[in-house]
Scaffold this motif. Structure first.
Motif, PDB file in Angstrom:
ATOM      1  N   SER A 120       0.852  -1.192   0.000  1.00  0.00           N
ATOM      2  CA  SER A 120       0.000   0.000   0.000  1.00  0.00           C
ATOM      3  C   SER A 120       0.883   1.235   0.000  1.00  0.00           C
ATOM      4  N   ALA A 148      -0.005   4.022   0.884  1.00  0.00           N
ATOM      5  CA  ALA A 148      -0.353   4.848   2.040  1.00  0.00           C
ATOM      6  C   ALA A 148       0.168   4.280   3.354  1.00  0.00           C
ATOM      7  N   TYR A 197      -9.670   2.212   4.093  1.00  0.00           N
ATOM      8  CA  TYR A 197     -10.199   3.318   3.290  1.00  0.00           C
ATOM      9  C   TYR A 197      -9.268   3.642   2.117  1.00  0.00           C
ATOM     10  N   SER A 198      -7.965   3.510   2.314  1.00  0.00           N
ATOM     11  CA  SER A 198      -7.029   3.786   1.214  1.00  0.00           C
ATOM     12  C   SER A 198      -7.229   2.809   0.064  1.00  0.00           C
ATOM     13  N   TRP A 199      -7.689   1.597   0.364  1.00  0.00           N
ATOM     14  CA  TRP A 199      -7.991   0.617  -0.688  1.00  0.00           C
ATOM     15  C   TRP A 199      -9.404   0.814  -1.232  1.00  0.00           C
ATOM     16  N   GLU A 246      -9.194   4.587  -3.774  1.00  0.00           N
ATOM     17  CA  GLU A 246      -7.798   4.772  -4.163  1.00  0.00           C
ATOM     18  C   GLU A 246      -7.524   6.169  -4.706  1.00  0.00           C
ATOM     19  N   GLY A 274      -6.940   7.670  -1.207  1.00  0.00           N
ATOM     20  CA  GLY A 274      -5.863   6.995  -0.492  1.00  0.00           C
ATOM     21  C   GLY A 274      -5.853   7.407   0.964  1.00  0.00           C
ATOM     22  N   TYR A 275      -4.829   8.140   1.343  1.00  0.00           N
ATOM     23  CA  TYR A 275      -4.727   8.607   2.726  1.00  0.00           C
ATOM     24  C   TYR A 275      -4.190  10.027   2.728  1.00  0.00           C
ATOM     25  N   CYS A 276      -4.713  10.835   3.640  1.00  0.00           N
ATOM     26  CA  CYS A 276      -4.263  12.218   3.788  1.00  0.00           C
ATOM     27  C   CYS A 276      -4.201  12.535   5.278  1.00  0.00           C
TER      28      CYS A 276
END
Length: 603
Positions: A224, A226, A260-262, A265, A268-270
């Motif tokens: 991943s 992220a 959630y990042s998957w 997409e 993703g992540y922040c």
């Protein structure tokens, strides 16, 4: 168009994502329920839910109901009779007359029948005392008798409210509910109310069973992008809270953020998602937190946590406009001192004020946020400026204002009172109108910055000039309206830059497949990126002749050491000469180069 507008209003107000397909809207319906005055409005229907938007007054009135949660009875002469299975609510909806209405009623019945056999979802459960002790109490500075007395009072008030209104995944939204939320929500019921008010409980129910668990399991051993950032940030999320000092809390937080990042997409992540999710996990389990995080990112705050951060960029400009309307002297003072409003308000909005106001105030902000919508953040921000107006106007430089608003602002219940009473006119429609004004300009700015970054990156990794890269950029954007080129678009792109490819592709389809594979670096994929396209162009336009020759051999399925047929050689020479004849004609060793290659011909 009218139906589309109805559904857009329905989707925004009832907290629905874009996955559910809109079917129809039925105007001039009438909602009737015991202890409620009759309300006229629009019934909106999608594949999985139906909802009602009241039109009879300025007071809010709406609900959304998944078909699987209700018993529905329709007839040609009687209204629709609805019984909500999870909360035993019963109400009726009267349809307007006419053939069209009868057809719409039949559509409603057909959609309900599709979902009727779906098992009812498990009931939502409130936090138990032990869970409150472990997760909720530690977030407060003090949990004393005054706290418990207030909680008992709120519990009693909400129990009375639920005894009349009933309670389940369907909660009728009206002015009375908003007033109750403003008065305060007991900690034991807060997590469940957030899920119901936000619509995340419906989103969870409408997804396939065990969606979250399957998401984690199916990606367990996959890399991943992220993961590294998430692993850093989970340890910074409420680091002093006992729950996030334990492996249990940290694992759940990491799971939700990774899932959630998957799941999404494109986001993703922040950073700041970790802070929000950590607070959610204090009031609910990880599955519920995952779906509520999804609602925040996709319904309440769309485009907020993406790479371009379009959402917060638009909102800080919208917020500055509203400050100009509500507090013109403050806005003028900011302008005079060149105060960067974005530096103040963007962290507030990104974190939903978590960490920027006392936790008890923050929780009540979130109660209103989930109940009323994202406009609550604007109201609270303006209220903070309004309460601290005197101190702001005395500041003599921008640094003093930044320090004041970061560390020294007065945050009390007065902030909430002003936000709820004096700024109630700052509605979702008001904020949306401001957003629309600034969105176009923000998109242009983001695209311009992205263009500069892309061109500068390719300047250092190819031999194209800046002017050439700008030309390629513009032509690709005009052709594809994006920078993801599909296999179907690939032919048109190549022909646009090199018309000779048209005849080659028509006569030799396999060459297009081989060329696509070369541009994709030998990887089997459906989409070619802009960078990959430019790197491929760099070879054909700028690369050494020997390297071009070897690539052309690959295109006609000839390995490096193998002989080549006359037909294959003709194709290769035609590609080189007809497409890039200027370079070949000017090459000092062209004749010798071609003669050497001709010796490989099989006669």
């Amino acid at each position: 168009m009218k139906a589309f507008k109805d559904y857009q209003s329905f989707r925004m107000q009832c907290r629905l994502n874009d996955e559910d397909k809109f079917e129809d809207s039925i105007p001039n319906c009438k909602f009737e329920m015991e202890q409620y005055p009759a309300v006229s409005g629009v019934l909106c229907v999608s594949e999985q839910v139906f909802g009602f938007l009241g039109q009879s007054s300025t007071d809010p009135f709406w609900f959304v109901a998944p078909f699987r949660e209700v018993l529905l009875k329709l007839s040609e002469v009687n209204p629709a009779l609805v019984l909500v299975k999870s909360s035993n609510i019963e109400f009726s909806i009267k349809f307007p007359g006419g053939l069209s209405a009868q057809n719409q009623k039949r559509t409603l019945l057909e959609l309900w029948k599709k979902a009727a056999d779906t098992p009812i979802s498990k009931p939502l459960s409130f936090l138990l005392e032990q869970e409150l002790k472990e997760r909720v109490y530690p977030i407060y500075v003090s949990v004393d008798e005054a706290y418990f007395q207030k909680q008992r009072l709120l519990e009693e008030q909400w129990e009375k409210f639920f005894s009349v209104r009933k309670f389940g995944r369907i909660l009728i939204r009206d002015k009375k509910l908003v007033e109750f939320v403003h008065q305060g929500v007991p900690d034991s019921k807060r997590g469940v109310l957030w899920q119901v008010l936000s619509g995340s409980s419906n989103s969870q129910m409408l997804k396939e069973q065990n969606y979250y668990e399957n998401l984690l399991e199916s990606h367990r051993n996959l890399p991943s992008l992220a993961a590294e950032d998430i692993d850093k940030d989970v340890k910074r999320s409420f680091p002093q809270h006992p729950y996030f000092k334990s492996p249990v809390g940290l694992t759940k937080l990491r799971n939700v953020l990774l899932a959630y990042s998957w799941h999404n997409e494109s986001v993703g992540y922040c950073q700041s998602m970790n802070i929000i999710t950590a607070l959610l996990l204090l009031y609910m389990d990880e599955v519920e937190a995952f779906f509520l995080l999804s609602s925040i990112c996709e319904i309440y705050m769309p485009n907020y946590y993406t790479r371009g951060m379009l959402g917060p960029t638009v909102d800080v400009n919208s917020f500055a406009d509203l400050i100009g309307l509500e507090l013109p002297d403050v806005a003028q003072h900011f302008k005079k001192l060149a105060v960067p409003v974005a530096a103040i308000t963007m962290p507030w909005f990104l974190c939903l004020f978590i960490g920027y106001v006392p936790i008890d105030i923050n929780l009540r902000i979130l109660d209103a946020f989930f109940c009323e919508g994202y406009n609550v953040l604007f109201r609270v921000g303006i209220a903070i400026f309004k309460v601290n107006r005197e101190y702001i106007m005395k500041a003599e430089d921008s640094y003093s204002i930044l320090v004041l608003l970061k560390n020294g602002v007065t945050i009390t219940d007065e902030i909430l009172r002003i936000a709820q009473e004096e700024l109630s006119h700052v509605s979702i429609d008001t904020v949306k109108d401001n957003r629309d004004i600034h969105k176009v300009e923000a998109i242009k700015k983001i695209e311009l910055n992205a263009r500069k970054d892309k061109i500068n990156s390719l300047l250092s990794s190819t031999t194209f000039t800046k002017e050439e890269l700008n030309e390629i950029y513009d032509r690709i954007l005009n052709m594809t309206h994006s920078f993801d080129i599909s296999y179907e678009q690939f032919s048109g792109v190549m022909i646009q830059f090199c018309p000779f490819w048209k005849d080659i592709f028509e006569e030799n389809r396999y060459i297009k497949d081989n060329l696509w594979k070369y541009f994709c670096n030998g990887v089997d994929k459906e989409i070619l990126s802009f960078d990959e396209l430019v790197f491929g162009f760099n070879l054909f336009f700028k690369g050494p002749l020997e390297e071009k020759w070897n690539v052309c051999l690959q295109l006609v399925n000839v390995t490096k050491e193998a002989n080549i047929s006359r037909e294959q050689l003709e194709i290769v020479i035609n590609i080189l000469i007809s497409t890039y004849n200027k370079e070949i004609r000017n090459h000092p060793h062209t004749n010798q180069f071609v003669d050497n290659k001709v010796k490989l011909i099989i006669l």
